[in-house]
Design a protein around this motif. Structure first.
Motif, mmCIF file in Angstrom:
data_model
loop_
_atom_site.group_PDB
_atom_site.id
_atom_site.type_symbol
_atom_site.label_atom_id
_atom_site.label_comp_id
_atom_site.label_asym_id
_atom_site.label_seq_id
_atom_site.Cartn_x
_atom_site.Cartn_y
_atom_site.Cartn_z
ATOM 1 N N GLY A 1 52.935 29.192 38.632
ATOM 2 C CA GLY A 1 53.974 28.179 38.452
ATOM 3 C C GLY A 1 53.466 26.877 37.866
ATOM 4 O O GLY A 1 54.244 26.108 37.308
ATOM 5 N N VAL A 2 52.166 26.619 37.986
ATOM 6 C CA VAL A 2 51.579 25.412 37.397
ATOM 7 C C VAL A 2 50.577 25.773 36.295
ATOM 8 O O VAL A 2 49.674 24.989 35.986
ATOM 9 N N ASP A 3 50.739 26.972 35.732
ATOM 10 C CA ASP A 3 49.902 27.419 34.608
ATOM 11 C C ASP A 3 48.450 27.614 35.020
ATOM 12 O O ASP A 3 47.521 27.293 34.271
ATOM 13 N N GLY A 4 48.247 28.140 36.230
ATOM 14 C CA GLY A 4 46.896 28.432 36.702
ATOM 15 C C GLY A 4 46.652 29.924 36.818
ATOM 16 O O GLY A 4 47.519 30.740 36.510
ATOM 17 N N THR A 5 45.450 30.284 37.271
ATOM 18 C CA THR A 5 45.084 31.690 37.444
ATOM 19 C C THR A 5 44.401 31.875 38.795
ATOM 20 O O THR A 5 43.781 30.940 39.325
ATOM 21 N N LEU A 6 44.523 33.092 39.335
ATOM 22 C CA LEU A 6 43.860 33.442 40.600
ATOM 23 C C LEU A 6 43.225 34.809 40.438
ATOM 24 O O LEU A 6 43.895 35.763 40.030
ATOM 25 N N THR A 7 41.934 34.903 40.742
ATOM 26 C CA THR A 7 41.222 36.170 40.659
ATOM 27 C C THR A 7 40.569 36.459 42.010
ATOM 28 O O THR A 7 40.150 35.542 42.723
ATOM 29 N N VAL A 8 40.502 37.746 42.340
ATOM 30 C CA VAL A 8 39.973 38.186 43.629
ATOM 31 C C VAL A 8 38.825 39.153 43.392
ATOM 32 O O VAL A 8 38.963 40.112 42.619
ATOM 33 N N ASP A 9 37.703 38.907 44.026
ATOM 34 C CA ASP A 9 36.553 39.814 44.016
ATOM 35 C C ASP A 9 36.243 40.163 45.465
ATOM 36 O O ASP A 9 35.622 39.378 46.187
ATOM 37 N N SER A 10 36.723 41.336 45.904
ATOM 38 C CA SER A 10 36.610 41.696 47.323
ATOM 39 C C SER A 10 36.352 43.191 47.467
ATOM 40 O O SER A 10 37.247 43.969 47.815
ATOM 41 N N PRO A 11 35.120 43.632 47.193
ATOM 42 C CA PRO A 11 34.820 45.062 47.356
ATOM 43 C C PRO A 11 34.831 45.448 48.840
ATOM 44 O O PRO A 11 34.662 44.603 49.725
ATOM 45 N N ASP A 12 35.044 46.714 49.091
ATOM 46 C CA ASP A 12 34.980 47.201 50.474
ATOM 47 C C ASP A 12 33.598 46.936 51.050
ATOM 48 O O ASP A 12 32.573 47.242 50.434
ATOM 49 N N GLY A 13 33.569 46.378 52.227
ATOM 50 C CA GLY A 13 32.315 46.003 52.859
ATOM 51 C C GLY A 13 31.935 44.560 52.630
ATOM 52 O O GLY A 13 30.971 44.066 53.221
#
Length: 446
Positions: free
Chosen positions: A423-435
């Motif tokens: 909504g404010v022209d941003g980005t979100l990335t997730v790095d969450s491998p199992d463990g």
């Protein structure tokens, strides 16, 4: 942030100039606009020669040198950037002489490094459109220069012909020679002489004199279209710019409303509940020594309910917009969230200035939701919150050493955060491998 004016045109003009009044036929040759348009059309030729020579010479040279170890690519990129500068000067000329105020296109976004710089120049659509303008300016300049000078010269020469006719008599001619070999050569010559032909010539000159401003205006309008279409912002980029402004205004308004609601709850309902809780507490103390145990129990129960309602109201106000964020900024607000987390959290904030209120609010709620997830689901022993800035943008990193496996799929809390950030022209990335570990990075514009 203000809403765009309804007069804003998607053709690149600002819409700020007053409507151009149409002068009467008899006034047209004597208006300032007619002569500024004339000057602009006459200047098209010398400027067209310079611009055409620049564009053809360096673009041709760049293309020719490209097979030789790609030496022409930097030259092409530099040429297109130079075309942007030509476009800037032409917009200024159109503003000064044609009263055509065209918005500047979006600035060139330079990528880091030499290769990035070359790619930025070669993929710059504004530079290519400006180069096309320089190509077209020479043939168009030849046409406008010739037509404009001939029209004015012919009309003024015809009107003043009775005054200049004696000059021809000094050369043994009764007037201007229309055809023939001259007075000293054999053959039939035709001269513009006599009351009838001279009167018709003057009348034709007067008609042409009053018609020329409209022809000049038509050619100047073609120039306006060229400047708007080739040197202004592209149609889609203009729409994106206006929509971005509109969205920013909506976000600012929503953030302001949330802050107002939080203040109203804090200063109104919450203050009254605090006063009521204090009164019930005093009543509870007074009744604790009396024999009316039922009344004392009811007062004690009401006191507990008021304290619970007060806590819920505080949580509600904090969820709408925390007062600490408004009063003390993002650093203090994140430290407050970290203190309520069930695992130890290390907070680091490095920002040169305080971010805009909507950006600050989004960062706060992202950190709040992510740390809540850490408390509930991560099974972590430590967490970290890092806020910094890079290349005119702000980043928020929330990491933990938990079990990992965080998902951005539909229905998850992270999916809602992604929509909030977008909504404010941003980005979100997730790095969450199992463990594990888990690392969520949010980029927001400043």
């Amino acid at each position: 942030m203000s809403m765009p004016s309804p007069a804003t045109a998607y053709d690149g003009s600002t819409g700020d100039a007053p409507a151009r009044a149409r002068p009467g036929i008899l006034r047209a040759p004597f208006t300032v606009r007619t002569w500024t348009d004339t000057i602009h059309l006459v200047l098209n030729l010398p400027i067209g020669i310079i611009g055409f020579t620049y564009a053809v010479l360096f673009i041709t040279l760049g293309v020719g040198l490209t097979p030789l170890f790609l030496l022409g690519l930097p030259l092409l990129a530099l040429t297109l950037m130079g075309s942007r500068a030509f476009g800037r000067m032409e917009r200024a000329r159109a503003s000064a002489l044609l009263d055509e105020h065209v918005r500047a296109p979006a600035p060139l976004r330079r990528r880091p490094g030499p290769i990035g710089w070359i790619r930025s120049g070669l993929t710059d659509r504004t530079g290519w459109r400006a180069s096309l303008y320089l190509f077209l300016q020479l043939p168009w300049g030849v046409f406008t220069f010739a037509v404009t000078t001939v029209l004015w010269a012919a009309s003024l020469s015809a009107i003043t012909y009775p005054l200049t006719q004696p000059l021809y008599r000094r050369a043994d001619m009764p007037g201007a020679m229309l055809w023939g070999d001259g007075p000293h050569e054999p053959g039939a010559d035709r001269y513009l002489a006599g009351p009838g032909p001279v009167s018709l010539t003057v009348a034709a000159g007067v008609v042409l004199f009053f018609a020329t401003p409209w022809l000049v205006r038509g050619m100047a309008n073609v120039d306006r279209v060229m400047v708007r279409g080739l040197l202004g912002p592209a149609f889609l980029s203009e729409q994106v710019r206006d929509l971005t402004v509109s969205r920013g205004a909506a976000v600012d308004t929503a953030a302001s409303d949330l802050r107002r609601i939080e203040r109203d709850l804090h200063d109104g309902a919450q203050a009254r509940l605090v006063a009521l809780a204090m009164d019930l507490g005093m009543a509870k103390e007074n009744l604790s020594t009396s024999q009316d145990t039922e009344t004392a129990r009811m007062v004690a129960s009401a006191h507990d309910e008021v304290k619970l309602a007060l806590q819920e109201l505080r949580d509600l106000a904090r969820g709408i917009h925390p007062a600490v964020l408004t009063d003390r900024g993002l650093d203090a607000a994140l430290s407050s969230i970290a203190a309520r987390c069930t695992v130890p959290v290390r907070v680091e904030v490095d920002l040169p200035d305080r971010p805009p209120a909507p950006i600050e609010s989004v960062a706060y709620f992202c950190a709040s939701e992510l740390l809540t997830n850490v408390s509930k689901h991560a099974r972590a022993s430590h967490a970290w919150v890092t806020v910094g800035h890079q290349d005119g943008r702000m980043y928020l990193i929330v990491a933990d050493d938990g079990a990992g496996g965080a998902s951005t799929g539909k229905g998850s809390g992270l999916a809602g955060l992604i929509e909030r950030v977008r909504g404010v022209d941003g980005t979100l990335t997730v790095d969450s491998p199992d463990g594990g570990p888990t690392r969520v990075t949010v980029w927001l514009p400043l």
